[in-house]
Design an enzyme around this catalytic site. Structure first.
Site, PDB file in Angstrom:
ATOM      1  N   HIS A  47     -22.643  29.151  23.955  1.00 58.53           N
ATOM      2  CA  HIS A  47     -24.038  28.900  23.559  1.00 58.53           C
ATOM      3  C   HIS A  47     -24.418  27.439  23.769  1.00 58.53           C
ATOM      4  O   HIS A  47     -23.631  26.527  23.523  1.00 58.53           O
ATOM      5  CB  HIS A  47     -24.311  29.367  22.125  1.00 58.53           C
ATOM      6  CG  HIS A  47     -23.696  28.538  21.036  1.00 58.53           C
ATOM      7  ND1 HIS A  47     -24.308  27.415  20.518  1.00 58.53           N
ATOM      8  CD2 HIS A  47     -22.563  28.687  20.330  1.00 58.53           C
ATOM      9  CE1 HIS A  47     -23.577  26.911  19.532  1.00 58.53           C
ATOM     10  NE2 HIS A  47     -22.502  27.663  19.406  1.00 58.53           N
ATOM     11  N   ASP A 103     -20.556  21.351  19.460  1.00 59.39           N
ATOM     12  CA  ASP A 103     -20.721  22.772  19.144  1.00 59.39           C
ATOM     13  C   ASP A 103     -22.073  23.193  19.700  1.00 59.39           C
ATOM     14  O   ASP A 103     -23.096  22.924  19.083  1.00 59.39           O
ATOM     15  CB  ASP A 103     -20.645  22.977  17.631  1.00 59.39           C
ATOM     16  CG  ASP A 103     -20.893  24.409  17.195  1.00 59.39           C
ATOM     17  OD1 ASP A 103     -20.967  25.294  18.061  1.00 59.39           O
ATOM     18  OD2 ASP A 103     -21.032  24.625  15.975  1.00 59.39           O
ATOM     19  N   GLU A 159     -27.621  30.950  19.360  1.00 60.05           N
ATOM     20  CA  GLU A 159     -26.441  31.407  18.633  1.00 60.05           C
ATOM     21  C   GLU A 159     -26.466  30.927  17.199  1.00 60.05           C
ATOM     22  O   GLU A 159     -26.046  31.643  16.283  1.00 60.05           O
ATOM     23  CB  GLU A 159     -25.165  30.918  19.338  1.00 60.05           C
ATOM     24  CG  GLU A 159     -23.875  31.517  18.798  1.00 60.05           C
ATOM     25  CD  GLU A 159     -23.280  30.755  17.624  1.00 60.05           C
ATOM     26  OE1 GLU A 159     -22.367  31.301  16.966  1.00 60.05           O
ATOM     27  OE2 GLU A 159     -23.731  29.618  17.335  1.00 60.05           O
ATOM     28  N   ASP A 178     -16.325  29.320  22.087  1.00 62.02           N
ATOM     29  CA  ASP A 178     -17.024  28.594  21.028  1.00 62.02           C
ATOM     30  C   ASP A 178     -16.040  27.592  20.437  1.00 62.02           C
ATOM     31  O   ASP A 178     -14.933  27.413  20.965  1.00 62.02           O
ATOM     32  CB  ASP A 178     -17.561  29.561  19.968  1.00 62.02           C
ATOM     33  CG  ASP A 178     -18.823  29.048  19.272  1.00 62.02           C
ATOM     34  OD1 ASP A 178     -18.910  27.823  19.025  1.00 62.02           O
ATOM     35  OD2 ASP A 178     -19.712  29.857  18.970  1.00 62.02           O
TER      36      ASP A 178
END
Length: 339
Positions: free
Chosen positions: A65, A174, A206, A229
């Site tokens: 993402h 992230d 996400e 991820d």
């Protein structure tokens, strides 16, 4: 040693892209995927690069993402302070006194207001919810309203910096680190002309539910998928964690994941001398795998995670060697024809 991985990470993390407002970082991802046969940008689902054999029975989806956590402006008060609420899981403990970038009609620099310790009169102040904190951009209400509107986004800002060794720290690792991993893997594989269709998706939203991966998976109809991820690495105050920074890719096992893919990833890691770590989850993974796996009639899905410290703060920490090894493992998976 990991120059290309570091370059990709810096390029992707440099752009704004809170959930639902990923347009700026879309452009960066589109440029980095230009080696693919086709590259498409869709506001709802993200950026997709496709290469390989489009008629192959094996259709592999790589997902990470591209959105990041942040804030949305909800009001401008009488003193010109911006009132906000969170977009995704912002850690409110990191906010007081932190620098902020506000994306209005112009890009503004601000700071989250905090009461100086001199004025606290010996009382410990609790960290207020995000919706009760305010951003100071140095303007009166009238001036602020000319540049900022309700619905504009803001993010706590810390540019990616190199730490000692192979580690980097900054905002939006992230999951821009995951995006860097799948793009790097695609670079490795594209040169080998794989006899399968490879679909690289830097997906949206996400942090607010995984809608981007869900939409794109439905459209692309993959036969299998690997999502990348971040997950938790050991750090002070969290001794119960097992993963180590620099310990290698974290291969996931969960009821929501395909066990055959997880086992295959372990086999390939051993065969290619790639260090790896295991992560077991009881049910949902909390990643795009949960949406990808139930698309249409179901998609066999695996999860590889980047070990990370300080998740959902402006100073997330990852190891470039872990990321490079994730790319190598994904490349080995794509080129391997065995189950």
């Amino acid at each position: 040693m990991f120059e290309e991985m570091e370059r990709l990470t810096r390029v992707l993390c440099a752009e704004h892209g809170t959930s639902g407002c990923e347009d700026d970082v879309f452009e960066a991802a589109k440029r980095e995927l230009a080696f693919c046969d086709t590259v498409t940008v869709d506001e709802l689902s993200g950026v997709t690069g496709i290469f390989g054999n489009p008629d192959a029975k094996r259709r592999i989806l790589l997902d990470a993402h591209i959105d990041q956590i942040g804030m949305v402006v909800t009001n401008i008060d009488e003193n010109g302070f911006l009132r906000v609420t969170n977009v995704g899981g912002v850690d409110r403990r990191t906010m007081p006194g932190s620098p902020v970038t506000v994306y209005g009609k112009e890009t503004l620099t601000g700071v989250v207001c905090t009461l100086p310790p001199h004025l606290m009169q010996g009382k410990e102040e609790k960290i207020k919810p995000v919706s009760e904190q305010a951003i100071d951009v140095g303007l009166s209400r009238e001036e602020a309203e000319q540049l900022v509107s309700i619905g504009d986004r803001a993010v706590l800002t810390c540019t990616v910096r190199k730490l000692m060794g192979n580690r980097v720290s900054g905002t939006a690792l992230d999951d821009r680190s995951g995006c860097a991993c799948i793009i790097r893997a695609a670079q490795m594989v594209q040169e080998k002309d794989p006899d399968c269709c490879v679909m690289v998706v830097c997906s949206t939203r996400e942090e607010v539910g995984g809608q981007g991966a869900q939409i794109r998976t439905y459209t692309l109809e993959p036969t299998e998928a690997i999502a990348v991820d971040v997950s938790f690495a050991k750090q002070p105050g969290a001794q119960n964690l097992n993963a180590e920074l620099g310990g290698g890719p974290m291969i996931g096992f969960s009821a929501a994941l395909d066990r055959r893919i997880s086992k295959k990833l372990i086999r390939l890691a051993k065969e290619n001398d790639i260090p790896y770590q295991l992560e077991a989850m009881g049910g949902r993974t909390g990643t795009n795998c949960d949406e990808i796996g139930v698309s249409r009639g179901g998609v066999r899905t695996g999860l590889i995670s980047v070990p990370q410290r300080n998740m959902h703060t402006p100073a997330e920490v990852c190891d470039l060697e872990d990321m490079e090894n994730i790319a190598k493992l994904i490349a080995a998976y794509i080129m391997d024809g065995k189950d």
